[in-house]
Motif scaffolding. Structure first.
Motif, PDB file in Angstrom:
ATOM      1  N   TRP A  12       0.814  -1.216   0.000  1.00  0.00           N
ATOM      2  CA  TRP A  12       0.000   0.000   0.000  1.00  0.00           C
ATOM      3  C   TRP A  12       0.846   1.265   0.000  1.00  0.00           C
ATOM      4  O   TRP A  12       0.417   2.294  -0.519  1.00  0.00           O
ATOM      5  CB  TRP A  12      -0.980  -0.018   1.162  1.00  0.00           C
ATOM      6  N   MET A  13       2.040   1.223   0.546  1.00  0.00           N
ATOM      7  CA  MET A  13       2.963   2.348   0.390  1.00  0.00           C
ATOM      8  C   MET A  13       3.148   2.653  -1.094  1.00  0.00           C
ATOM      9  O   MET A  13       3.054   3.813  -1.534  1.00  0.00           O
ATOM     10  CB  MET A  13       4.316   2.008   1.030  1.00  0.00           C
ATOM     11  N   SER A  14       3.406   1.619  -1.862  1.00  0.00           N
ATOM     12  CA  SER A  14       3.638   1.766  -3.288  1.00  0.00           C
ATOM     13  C   SER A  14       2.373   2.191  -4.029  1.00  0.00           C
ATOM     14  O   SER A  14       2.412   3.064  -4.912  1.00  0.00           O
ATOM     15  CB  SER A  14       4.162   0.449  -3.858  1.00  0.00           C
ATOM     16  N   ARG A  15       1.245   1.602  -3.680  1.00  0.00           N
ATOM     17  CA  ARG A  15      -0.015   1.960  -4.335  1.00  0.00           C
ATOM     18  C   ARG A  15      -0.364   3.420  -4.106  1.00  0.00           C
ATOM     19  O   ARG A  15      -0.794   4.130  -5.029  1.00  0.00           O
ATOM     20  CB  ARG A  15      -1.166   1.070  -3.852  1.00  0.00           C
ATOM     21  N   TYR A  16      -0.189   3.905  -2.892  1.00  0.00           N
ATOM     22  CA  TYR A  16      -0.539   5.295  -2.600  1.00  0.00           C
ATOM     23  C   TYR A  16       0.378   6.275  -3.331  1.00  0.00           C
ATOM     24  O   TYR A  16      -0.074   7.327  -3.790  1.00  0.00           O
ATOM     25  CB  TYR A  16      -0.508   5.550  -1.101  1.00  0.00           C
ATOM     26  N   LEU A  17       1.664   5.946  -3.447  1.00  0.00           N
ATOM     27  CA  LEU A  17       2.564   6.822  -4.203  1.00  0.00           C
ATOM     28  C   LEU A  17       2.181   6.846  -5.678  1.00  0.00           C
ATOM     29  O   LEU A  17       2.167   7.912  -6.316  1.00  0.00           O
ATOM     30  CB  LEU A  17       4.010   6.359  -4.039  1.00  0.00           C
TER      31      LEU A  17
END
Length: 312
Positions: A12-17
């Protein structure tokens, strides 16, 4: 196999970025098209980010009128809007903080600095809209570059990339669907070849695909070729086909046996794209086809959640 909670934070870190970058791209093209001289679809163009992010009702409840200033505030800097750029950056930073031991120092410093700069925009306002959108895109690019160049190749790296490509596939399908619908409606109300060309060109630029289009197609920018490039081309990084191809390769590298269903669903989606012709899509109906793709991408996301991310 890493812990589900850790995998969830990385994913989710990657998805949000990626989502923050996609929002910047979407707002950029919407603002550009809304400024077309005598644009019949200016209001529809400004509504597009709200429709795509499913926040139109939330916006309408808070703002009496749809203006460029209100849209920018709501979609860029409003922390109470969970779909805003600043909310995405905040969520990305929170997830990164939870797994600082699994990412490199450079990755953490980059994402933390991005959050601090975002708060500066929040406090001081956005002086230049174009510069702000470029800043969001650049910070996302820098983070991916740092991740690629510093993190150990293993499950952590795989979940970071998996989040990127799931989010990117969803965004490409949504953006093409809504923009194609807007362009079709504008042509129905008031056919204008020049404006139609500019609208498709702006969509390609929003997805960093204009140069690729010019290289691959001799004819002018038109719906059939744009659809073929953004949906079926394996060479364009943001096409649906390229995203699904990346997802298939990523899930094959994740350790453990939990991902069998994920791999099957991802390969079914990829094979459908590989063996589909653009004329079949247009005959079926572009909106109908993309709506089905979005359902399948969402279902794949749910399978990923069940296989890797759900804490028992």
């Amino acid at each position: 196999m890493m812990l589900s909670r850790t995998a969830d934070h990385l994913y989710w870190m990657s998805r949000y970025l990626e989502r923050a970058e996609n929002l910047a791209r979407l707002l950029d093209v919407s603002f550009s098209l809304s400024l077309l001289p005598q644009s019949q679809g200016a209001r529809a163009e400004m509504r597009a980010p709200l429709v795509i992010t499913e926040t139109l009702d939330r916006f309408s409840a808070r703002y009496p009128k749809l203006t460029a200033e209100a849209l920018l505030q709501f979609m860029a800097l409003d922390r109470d809007n969970p779909a805003s750029i600043i909310s995405c950056i905040r969520h990305a930073r929170e997830n990164a903080h939870a797994v600082r031991g699994k990412i490199t120092v450079e990755m953490w410093e980059n994402i933390n600095a991005t959050w601090l700069e975002a708060k500066t925009f929040e406090a001081n306002g956005i002086a230049n809209v174009g510069d702000f959108f470029d800043w969001v895109k650049a910070r996302s690019h820098v983070f991916r570059g740092i991740a690629y160049g510093t993190i150990l190749r293993g499950d952590a790296y795989s979940f970071i990339r998996l989040g990127t490509f799931i989010e990117r596939a969803d965004n490409t399908a949504r953006l093409l669907d809504v923009k194609a619908s807007l362009i079709a409606q504008a042509n129905k109300d008031n056919p204008q070849d020049a404006q139609d060309y500019y609208a498709w060109s702006s969509l390609l630029r929003a997805l960093s695909a204009y140069e690729a289009y010019v290289e691959m197609y001799r004819e002018g920018v038109e719906m059939r070729s744009v659809t073929e490039l953004l949906v079926l081309s394996p060479r364009l990084p943001r096409s649906l086909c390229a995203c699904l191809d990346a997802i298939c390769k990523i899930v094959a590298q994740i350790e453990g046996d939990n991902g069998r269903l994920v791999q099957r669903e991802a390969h079914l989606l990829l094979n459908d794209l590989r063996f589909t012709e653009v004329d079949e899509i247009l005959e079926h109906g572009l909106h109908e086809y993309l709506s089905e793709c979005l359902v399948e991408i969402n279902a794949l996301g749910n399978t990923i959640d069940e296989a890797y991310l759900r804490v028992a």
